[in-house]
Scaffold this active site. Structure first.
Site, short mmCIF file in Angstrom:
data_model
loop_
_atom_site.label_atom_id
_atom_site.label_comp_id
_atom_site.label_asym_id
_atom_site.label_seq_id
_atom_site.Cartn_x
_atom_site.Cartn_y
_atom_site.Cartn_z
N ASN A 11 0.82 -1.21 0.00
CA ASN A 11 0.00 0.00 0.00
C ASN A 11 0.86 1.27 0.00
OD1 ASN A 11 -2.94 -0.68 -0.06
ND2 ASN A 11 -2.20 -2.11 1.50
N HIS A 63 22.44 3.70 8.91
CA HIS A 63 23.55 4.61 8.66
C HIS A 63 24.56 4.43 9.79
CE1 HIS A 63 22.10 7.06 5.26
NE2 HIS A 63 20.92 6.62 5.68
N THR A 99 12.30 -6.20 15.72
CA THR A 99 13.76 -6.16 15.92
C THR A 99 14.38 -7.54 15.97
OG1 THR A 99 13.49 -6.16 18.32
CG2 THR A 99 13.59 -4.01 17.24
N LYS A 100 13.55 -8.60 16.04
CA LYS A 100 14.07 -9.96 16.09
C LYS A 100 13.12 -10.89 15.34
CE LYS A 100 11.98 -10.74 20.60
NZ LYS A 100 12.17 -10.92 22.00
N LYS A 142 -0.23 -13.64 20.20
CA LYS A 142 -0.98 -14.91 20.19
C LYS A 142 -0.51 -15.79 19.05
CE LYS A 142 -5.13 -14.45 17.45
NZ LYS A 142 -6.57 -14.45 17.46
#
Length: 195
Positions: free
Chosen positions: A86, A116, A172-173, A190
């Site tokens: 989208n 960066h 992040t993981k 869940k």
């Protein structure tokens, strides 16, 4: 007056569609029935592969950076079949981003395999725009995933097949298959079980 406004809107739409089609011509492989709307931007098309029935919404940026400042990279972006992206999404790679088949991506999503700099003490005195781009690893989004609005997917993340990333999550993981994750940082909310 309404007729003229309608004609202008129609001509503008056609022109923007043509500009977007020109952007698609930059891509090394584009599948059948790919469709984009206005202002799609592609950088490094020779490193980008897009599957069949792709849809790219307005304001999307798909960027494969092979160089930045004086540094060289070997990027790869692979987008599967029937992927729908989208508006105002940014996909940026210096390493590798793979998006599986049948993935739905909401608006304002960032998917990146780099940053960066490496955020080390040595780089604190260097402005971020002057730092070498750094990748912690590739990003892989499995098949049939739903990435909701305003999500950020950071480098080195693998998202398992069939998972949902809730709105505004920061991933992040790694995310296992068939789960719903949300939050900052994202965590399992869940498990999705078959009926």
């Amino acid at each position: 007056m309404r007729i003229i406004a309608k004609i202008v809107r129609h001509l503008r739409s056609k022109l923007l569609h043509l500009l977007s089609e020109d952007e698609l011509k930059k891509v090394v492989r584009i599948g059948k029935q790919a469709r984009v709307t206005e202002s799609l931007s592609i950088r490094g098309g020779e490193y980008i592969s897009i599957g069949d029935q792709f849809y790219g919404g307005p304001g999307c940026r798909i960027e494969a950076w092979d160089s930045f400042k004086d540094f060289q990279y070997t990027p790869q972006i692979s987008i599967g079949d029937r992927v729908k992206i989208n508006s105002r999404c940014h996909i940026g790679a210096i390493n590798s981003i793979v998006i599986g088949d049948d993935v739905l991506i909401g608006s304002n999503v960032l998917i990146t395999d780099h940053s960066h700099g490496d955020n080390s003490q040595n780089e604190l005195s260097i402005p971020p725009t002057d730092r070498k781009l750094y990748s912690k690893g590739p990003v892989v989004i499995g098949k049939r995933c739903w990435i909701c609005e305003n999500v950020v997917i950071l480098p080195g993340v693998h998202i398992g097949d069939g998972s949902v990333v809730a709105a505004s999550a920061v991933v992040t993981k790694d995310v296992p298959a068939n789960v719903v994750v949300g939050g900052n940082p994202a965590h399992v909310i869940k498990r999705i079980v078959a009926l």
